[in-house]
Scaffold this motif. Structure first.
Motif, PDB file in Angstrom:
ATOM      1  N   VAL A  12       0.863  -1.182   0.000  1.00  0.00           N
ATOM      2  CA  VAL A  12       0.000   0.000   0.000  1.00  0.00           C
ATOM      3  C   VAL A  12       0.898   1.230   0.000  1.00  0.00           C
ATOM      4  CG1 VAL A  12      -1.813   1.266   1.221  1.00  0.00           C
ATOM      5  CG2 VAL A  12      -1.779  -1.242   1.291  1.00  0.00           C
ATOM      6  N   VAL A  13       0.654   2.132  -0.959  1.00  0.00           N
ATOM      7  CA  VAL A  13       1.463   3.329  -1.139  1.00  0.00           C
ATOM      8  C   VAL A  13       0.552   4.545  -1.154  1.00  0.00           C
ATOM      9  CG1 VAL A  13       3.040   4.531  -2.719  1.00  0.00           C
ATOM     10  CG2 VAL A  13       3.196   2.047  -2.458  1.00  0.00           C
ATOM     11  N   ALA A  58      11.786 -14.066   1.097  1.00  0.00           N
ATOM     12  CA  ALA A  58      10.609 -13.183   1.075  1.00  0.00           C
ATOM     13  C   ALA A  58      11.001 -11.717   1.162  1.00  0.00           C
ATOM     14  CB  ALA A  58       9.665 -13.540   2.222  1.00  0.00           C
ATOM     15  N   GLU A  59      11.944 -11.397   2.022  1.00  0.00           N
ATOM     16  CA  GLU A  59      12.323  -9.995   2.191  1.00  0.00           C
ATOM     17  C   GLU A  59      12.898  -9.421   0.898  1.00  0.00           C
ATOM     18  OE1 GLU A  59      14.607  -7.194   5.444  1.00  0.00           O
ATOM     19  OE2 GLU A  59      14.538  -9.357   5.760  1.00  0.00           O
ATOM     20  N   LEU A  60      13.692 -10.199   0.209  1.00  0.00           N
ATOM     21  CA  LEU A  60      14.267  -9.761  -1.061  1.00  0.00           C
ATOM     22  C   LEU A  60      13.176  -9.600  -2.127  1.00  0.00           C
ATOM     23  CD1 LEU A  60      16.903  -9.126  -2.574  1.00  0.00           C
ATOM     24  CD2 LEU A  60      17.057 -11.552  -3.118  1.00  0.00           C
ATOM     25  N   VAL A  61      12.289 -10.562  -2.217  1.00  0.00           N
ATOM     26  CA  VAL A  61      11.202 -10.516  -3.202  1.00  0.00           C
ATOM     27  C   VAL A  61      10.311  -9.302  -2.962  1.00  0.00           C
ATOM     28  CG1 VAL A  61       9.098 -11.702  -3.972  1.00  0.00           C
ATOM     29  CG2 VAL A  61      11.214 -12.996  -3.673  1.00  0.00           C
ATOM     30  N   ILE A  62       9.915  -9.090  -1.712  1.00  0.00           N
ATOM     31  CA  ILE A  62       9.019  -7.975  -1.392  1.00  0.00           C
ATOM     32  C   ILE A  62       9.738  -6.646  -1.562  1.00  0.00           C
ATOM     33  CG2 ILE A  62       7.631  -6.892   0.414  1.00  0.00           C
ATOM     34  CD1 ILE A  62       7.151  -9.759   1.531  1.00  0.00           C
ATOM     35  N   SER A  63      10.981  -6.551  -1.105  1.00  0.00           N
ATOM     36  CA  SER A  63      11.740  -5.306  -1.246  1.00  0.00           C
ATOM     37  C   SER A  63      11.896  -4.915  -2.710  1.00  0.00           C
ATOM     38  CB  SER A  63      13.120  -5.434  -0.597  1.00  0.00           C
ATOM     39  OG  SER A  63      12.996  -5.575   0.797  1.00  0.00           O
ATOM     40  N   GLU A  64      12.139  -5.888  -3.554  1.00  0.00           N
ATOM     41  CA  GLU A  64      12.262  -5.607  -4.996  1.00  0.00           C
ATOM     42  C   GLU A  64      10.933  -5.092  -5.557  1.00  0.00           C
ATOM     43  OE1 GLU A  64      13.672  -4.901  -8.633  1.00  0.00           O
ATOM     44  OE2 GLU A  64      14.894  -5.394  -6.891  1.00  0.00           O
ATOM     45  N   SER A  77       5.618   9.770  -3.441  1.00  0.00           N
ATOM     46  CA  SER A  77       4.824   8.601  -3.029  1.00  0.00           C
ATOM     47  C   SER A  77       5.562   7.909  -1.894  1.00  0.00           C
ATOM     48  CB  SER A  77       4.647   7.634  -4.194  1.00  0.00           C
ATOM     49  OG  SER A  77       3.936   8.247  -5.250  1.00  0.00           O
ATOM     50  N   GLN A  78       4.814   7.388  -0.928  1.00  0.00           N
ATOM     51  CA  GLN A  78       5.435   6.751   0.237  1.00  0.00           C
ATOM     52  C   GLN A  78       4.822   5.391   0.509  1.00  0.00           C
ATOM     53  OE1 GLN A  78       4.969   9.521   3.549  1.00  0.00           O
ATOM     54  NE2 GLN A  78       7.145   9.967   3.368  1.00  0.00           N
ATOM     55  N   LEU A  79       5.687   4.456   0.867  1.00  0.00           N
ATOM     56  CA  LEU A  79       5.221   3.147   1.311  1.00  0.00           C
ATOM     57  C   LEU A  79       4.456   3.328   2.612  1.00  0.00           C
ATOM     58  CD1 LEU A  79       5.206   0.036   1.122  1.00  0.00           C
ATOM     59  CD2 LEU A  79       7.343   0.070   2.435  1.00  0.00           C
ATOM     60  N   ARG A  80       3.236   2.872   2.660  1.00  0.00           N
ATOM     61  CA  ARG A  80       2.424   2.950   3.877  1.00  0.00           C
ATOM     62  C   ARG A  80       2.453   1.637   4.636  1.00  0.00           C
ATOM     63  NH1 ARG A  80       2.499   7.145   5.813  1.00  0.00           N
ATOM     64  NH2 ARG A  80       0.716   6.645   7.092  1.00  0.00           N
ATOM     65  N   GLU A  81       2.390   0.524   3.886  1.00  0.00           N
ATOM     66  CA  GLU A  81       2.297  -0.771   4.566  1.00  0.00           C
ATOM     67  C   GLU A  81       2.552  -1.909   3.587  1.00  0.00           C
ATOM     68  OE1 GLU A  81      -0.962  -3.223   7.272  1.00  0.00           O
ATOM     69  OE2 GLU A  81      -1.654  -1.541   6.061  1.00  0.00           O
ATOM     70  N   VAL A  82       3.167  -2.946   4.104  1.00  0.00           N
ATOM     71  CA  VAL A  82       3.246  -4.224   3.406  1.00  0.00           C
ATOM     72  C   VAL A  82       2.430  -5.202   4.227  1.00  0.00           C
ATOM     73  CG1 VAL A  82       4.751  -6.097   2.622  1.00  0.00           C
ATOM     74  CG2 VAL A  82       5.540  -3.726   2.448  1.00  0.00           C
ATOM     75  N   LYS A  83       1.588  -5.946   3.564  1.00  0.00           N
ATOM     76  CA  LYS A  83       0.730  -6.923   4.238  1.00  0.00           C
ATOM     77  C   LYS A  83       1.096  -8.311   3.742  1.00  0.00           C
ATOM     78  CE  LYS A  83      -3.221  -3.770   4.263  1.00  0.00           C
ATOM     79  NZ  LYS A  83      -4.610  -3.638   3.883  1.00  0.00           N
ATOM     80  N   PRO A  84       1.001  -9.337   4.552  1.00  0.00           N
ATOM     81  CA  PRO A  84       0.402  -9.396   5.876  1.00  0.00           C
ATOM     82  C   PRO A  84       1.414  -9.092   6.966  1.00  0.00           C
ATOM     83  CG  PRO A  84       0.965 -11.615   5.199  1.00  0.00           C
ATOM     84  CD  PRO A  84       1.378 -10.681   4.085  1.00  0.00           C
ATOM     85  N   GLN A 151       6.696  -7.647   8.120  1.00  0.00           N
ATOM     86  CA  GLN A 151       6.888  -7.031   9.439  1.00  0.00           C
ATOM     87  C   GLN A 151       8.198  -6.239   9.471  1.00  0.00           C
ATOM     88  OE1 GLN A 151       6.607  -9.943  12.544  1.00  0.00           O
ATOM     89  NE2 GLN A 151       7.267  -8.544  14.132  1.00  0.00           N
ATOM     90  N   LYS A 152       9.275  -6.823   8.964  1.00  0.00           N
ATOM     91  CA  LYS A 152      10.579  -6.149   8.958  1.00  0.00           C
ATOM     92  C   LYS A 152      10.567  -4.913   8.062  1.00  0.00           C
ATOM     93  CE  LYS A 152      13.181 -10.378   9.732  1.00  0.00           C
ATOM     94  NZ  LYS A 152      14.033 -11.389   9.086  1.00  0.00           N
ATOM     95  N   ILE A 153       9.991  -5.039   6.885  1.00  0.00           N
ATOM     96  CA  ILE A 153       9.944  -3.919   5.946  1.00  0.00           C
ATOM     97  C   ILE A 153       9.096  -2.778   6.503  1.00  0.00           C
ATOM     98  CG2 ILE A 153       9.154  -3.203   3.649  1.00  0.00           C
ATOM     99  CD1 ILE A 153      10.014  -6.098   2.731  1.00  0.00           C
ATOM    100  N   ASN A 154       7.970  -3.116   7.136  1.00  0.00           N
ATOM    101  CA  ASN A 154       7.131  -2.088   7.757  1.00  0.00           C
ATOM    102  C   ASN A 154       7.873  -1.372   8.883  1.00  0.00           C
ATOM    103  OD1 ASN A 154       4.889  -2.475   6.120  1.00  0.00           O
ATOM    104  ND2 ASN A 154       4.002  -3.996   7.476  1.00  0.00           N
TER     105      ASN A 154
END
Length: 162
Positions: A12-13, A58-64, A77-84, A151-154
């Motif tokens: 969510v951005v 997962a962290e690498l996939v999501i971060s990319e 634009s700003q990252l608001r949240e990564v779910k779940p 959780q880590k990225i958030n």
């Protein structure tokens, strides 16, 4: 070499004011390779993207994916949240295609915030459950596999924005 896993996650951005032209946003996301995302533009000033991507970490996939999305969207634009990350029992029940009441009857980890649970803590608790709940886990493993990374990225995003 580690096995590749299918990860399911949402990004969510928030958009800067005046940059909510849906066609421009969709074209830009497509151009950076986010043509595999389900894009939601229903909330004013927000873009939600649902991904299913394969990788080892997962962290690498999501971060990319986050980098791709932010590169496509307007400056500011700003990252608001990564779910779940924080989820309700209703969220988990929907993923497992069981009733919320079926989860309420079982031992769950303690809630973290306002009745929400850390998705990363749910999988081990659910794996210990008998019957339909445990049997339904296979269909949701990609979602749970993304939880710790989300959780880590958030947490990092929150620290950078404060």
């Amino acid at each position: 070499m580690a096995d590749k896993v299918e990860f399911e996650f949402d990004i969510v951005v928030s958009l800067p004011k005046g940059s909510d032209d849906e066609d421009v946003i969709l074209d830009a996301l497509f151009d950076v390779g986010c043509d595999d995302a389900v894009v939601g533009l229903g909330a004013s000033g927000l873009v939600g993207l649902g991904f299913t991507r394969v990788g080892v970490d997962a962290e690498l996939v999501i971060s990319e994916a986050v980098k791709q999305v932010l590169a496509a969207l307007p400056t500011g634009s700003q990252l608001r949240e990564v779910k779940p990350d924080l989820v309700s029992l209703a969220d988990v029940a929907a993923r497992l295609q069981v009733t919320r009441q079926a989860l309420q009857k079982r031992d769950m980890p303690p809630p973290s915030l306002g009745g929400l649970y850390r998705a990363s803590e749910m999988l081990p608790a659910l794996e210990d459950q008998p019957g339909k709940v445990r049997d339904a886990l296979d269909a949701a493993r990609g979602w749970f596999a993304s939880a710790s990374a989300a959780q880590k990225i958030n947490a990092r995003a929150s620290l950078e924005q404060s």
